[in-house]
Design a protein around this motif. Structure first.
Motif, mmCIF file in Angstrom:
data_model
loop_
_atom_site.group_PDB
_atom_site.id
_atom_site.type_symbol
_atom_site.label_atom_id
_atom_site.label_comp_id
_atom_site.label_asym_id
_atom_site.label_seq_id
_atom_site.Cartn_x
_atom_site.Cartn_y
_atom_site.Cartn_z
ATOM 1 N N LYS A 1 -19.129 32.318 -48.710
ATOM 2 C CA LYS A 1 -20.052 31.682 -49.580
ATOM 3 C C LYS A 1 -19.165 31.923 -50.977
ATOM 4 O O LYS A 1 -18.959 33.195 -51.305
ATOM 5 N N LEU A 2 -18.806 31.200 -51.724
ATOM 6 C CA LEU A 2 -18.373 31.260 -53.245
ATOM 7 C C LEU A 2 -19.542 31.508 -54.041
ATOM 8 O O LEU A 2 -20.470 30.375 -54.154
ATOM 9 N N GLU A 3 -19.716 32.672 -54.575
ATOM 10 C CA GLU A 3 -20.969 33.010 -55.363
ATOM 11 C C GLU A 3 -20.541 32.699 -56.905
ATOM 12 O O GLU A 3 -21.713 32.169 -57.336
ATOM 13 N N SER A 4 -19.633 33.008 -57.607
ATOM 14 C CA SER A 4 -19.396 32.801 -58.874
ATOM 15 C C SER A 4 -18.010 32.629 -59.093
ATOM 16 O O SER A 4 -17.137 33.162 -58.246
ATOM 17 N N ILE A 5 -17.618 32.241 -60.328
ATOM 18 C CA ILE A 5 -16.286 32.391 -60.996
ATOM 19 C C ILE A 5 -16.366 32.623 -62.484
ATOM 20 O O ILE A 5 -17.410 32.622 -63.123
ATOM 21 N N ASP A 6 -15.111 33.355 -62.625
ATOM 22 C CA ASP A 6 -14.942 33.717 -64.030
ATOM 23 C C ASP A 6 -14.676 32.545 -65.028
ATOM 24 O O ASP A 6 -13.491 31.927 -64.479
ATOM 25 N N ALA A 7 -15.035 32.319 -65.833
ATOM 26 C CA ALA A 7 -14.940 31.052 -66.805
ATOM 27 C C ALA A 7 -13.509 30.986 -67.156
ATOM 28 O O ALA A 7 -12.679 29.956 -67.242
ATOM 29 N N ALA A 8 -12.964 32.145 -67.509
ATOM 30 C CA ALA A 8 -11.620 32.155 -67.678
ATOM 31 C C ALA A 8 -10.410 31.698 -66.946
ATOM 32 O O ALA A 8 -9.695 31.458 -67.183
ATOM 33 N N SER A 9 -11.068 32.211 -65.451
ATOM 34 C CA SER A 9 -10.078 31.744 -64.427
ATOM 35 C C SER A 9 -10.397 30.438 -63.693
ATOM 36 O O SER A 9 -9.758 30.386 -62.598
ATOM 37 N N LYS A 10 -11.101 29.578 -64.249
ATOM 38 C CA LYS A 10 -11.766 28.435 -63.498
ATOM 39 C C LYS A 10 -10.418 27.524 -62.979
ATOM 40 O O LYS A 10 -10.617 27.157 -61.889
ATOM 41 N N ALA A 11 -9.455 27.158 -63.931
ATOM 42 C CA ALA A 11 -8.316 26.450 -63.465
ATOM 43 C C ALA A 11 -7.834 27.029 -62.129
ATOM 44 O O ALA A 11 -7.410 26.502 -61.132
ATOM 45 N N LYS A 12 -7.308 28.469 -62.272
ATOM 46 C CA LYS A 12 -6.758 29.100 -61.035
ATOM 47 C C LYS A 12 -7.782 28.937 -59.754
ATOM 48 O O LYS A 12 -7.188 28.637 -58.719
ATOM 49 N N VAL A 13 -9.198 29.213 -59.849
ATOM 50 C CA VAL A 13 -9.978 29.137 -58.934
ATOM 51 C C VAL A 13 -10.035 27.580 -58.313
ATOM 52 O O VAL A 13 -10.025 27.391 -56.897
ATOM 53 N N ILE A 14 -9.980 26.588 -58.983
ATOM 54 C CA ILE A 14 -9.718 25.281 -58.644
ATOM 55 C C ILE A 14 -8.620 25.012 -57.832
ATOM 56 O O ILE A 14 -8.724 24.459 -56.681
ATOM 57 N N LYS A 15 -7.615 25.687 -58.429
ATOM 58 C CA LYS A 15 -6.428 25.161 -57.546
ATOM 59 C C LYS A 15 -6.324 26.000 -56.258
ATOM 60 O O LYS A 15 -5.896 25.410 -55.198
ATOM 61 N N GLU A 16 -6.765 27.282 -56.141
ATOM 62 C CA GLU A 16 -7.039 27.970 -55.000
ATOM 63 C C GLU A 16 -8.125 27.141 -53.889
ATOM 64 O O GLU A 16 -7.455 27.010 -52.444
ATOM 65 N N ILE A 17 -9.060 26.527 -54.362
ATOM 66 C CA ILE A 17 -10.017 26.023 -53.612
ATOM 67 C C ILE A 17 -9.088 24.717 -53.156
ATOM 68 O O ILE A 17 -9.343 24.238 -51.975
ATOM 69 N N LYS A 18 -8.386 24.016 -53.746
ATOM 70 C CA LYS A 18 -7.759 22.957 -53.446
ATOM 71 C C LYS A 18 -7.011 22.978 -52.389
ATOM 72 O O LYS A 18 -6.959 22.343 -51.310
ATOM 73 N N THR A 19 -6.003 24.043 -52.433
ATOM 74 C CA THR A 19 -5.224 24.504 -51.495
ATOM 75 C C THR A 19 -5.986 25.012 -50.138
ATOM 76 O O THR A 19 -5.527 24.448 -49.033
ATOM 77 N N MET A 20 -6.794 25.539 -50.524
ATOM 78 C CA MET A 20 -7.678 26.281 -49.141
ATOM 79 C C MET A 20 -8.361 25.268 -48.389
ATOM 80 O O MET A 20 -8.495 25.287 -47.020
ATOM 81 N N LEU A 21 -8.963 24.499 -48.942
ATOM 82 C CA LEU A 21 -9.909 23.439 -48.303
ATOM 83 C C LEU A 21 -9.035 22.055 -48.123
ATOM 84 O O LEU A 21 -9.669 21.092 -47.393
ATOM 85 N N GLY A 22 -7.859 21.859 -48.734
ATOM 86 C CA GLY A 22 -7.329 20.581 -48.925
ATOM 87 C C GLY A 22 -8.246 19.356 -49.388
ATOM 88 O O GLY A 22 -8.265 18.284 -49.051
#
Length: 95
Positions: free
Chosen positions: A31-52
């Motif tokens: 479960k993805l609980e939270s994200i750091d607002a400053a790292s939002k772009a990095k998290v989005i890219k990682e989720i994109k890669t991870m989940l396709g």
């Protein structure tokens, strides 16, 4: 006092039943609980890669946290994914 005593007696039984099930559990939901607002772009890219997912769907996914990321993941893989997400500024948990 009788109802309270009955509940106290029932609680240990539930804990004993839950303990063996927890020991046998080998697959977890991430479960993805939270994200750091400053790292939002990095998290989005990682989720994109991870989940396709597409970039738009990944952004929507990240913006709708807390949300289940993956289901029935082996413990070793789940721990690796959590560490990867932690490195890019997200907090994930195993359930």
């Amino acid at each position: 006092m009788a109802p309270g005593a009955g509940q106290a007696a029932a609680a240990p039984v539930e804990e004993e039943e839950a303990a063996p099930a927890a020991q046998e559990k080998t697959l977890f939901n991430l479960k993805l609980e939270s994200i750091d607002a400053a790292s939002k772009a990095k998290v989005i890219k990682e989720i994109k890669t991870m989940l396709g997912l597409s970039l738009v769907d990944s952004k929507k996914f990240v913006e709708s946290v807390p949300k289940v990321l993956k289901e029935s993941v082996p413990k070793e893989d789940a721990e690796k994914i959590i560490e990867t997400l932690k490195a890019v500024g997200a907090k994930a948990t195993m359930e």
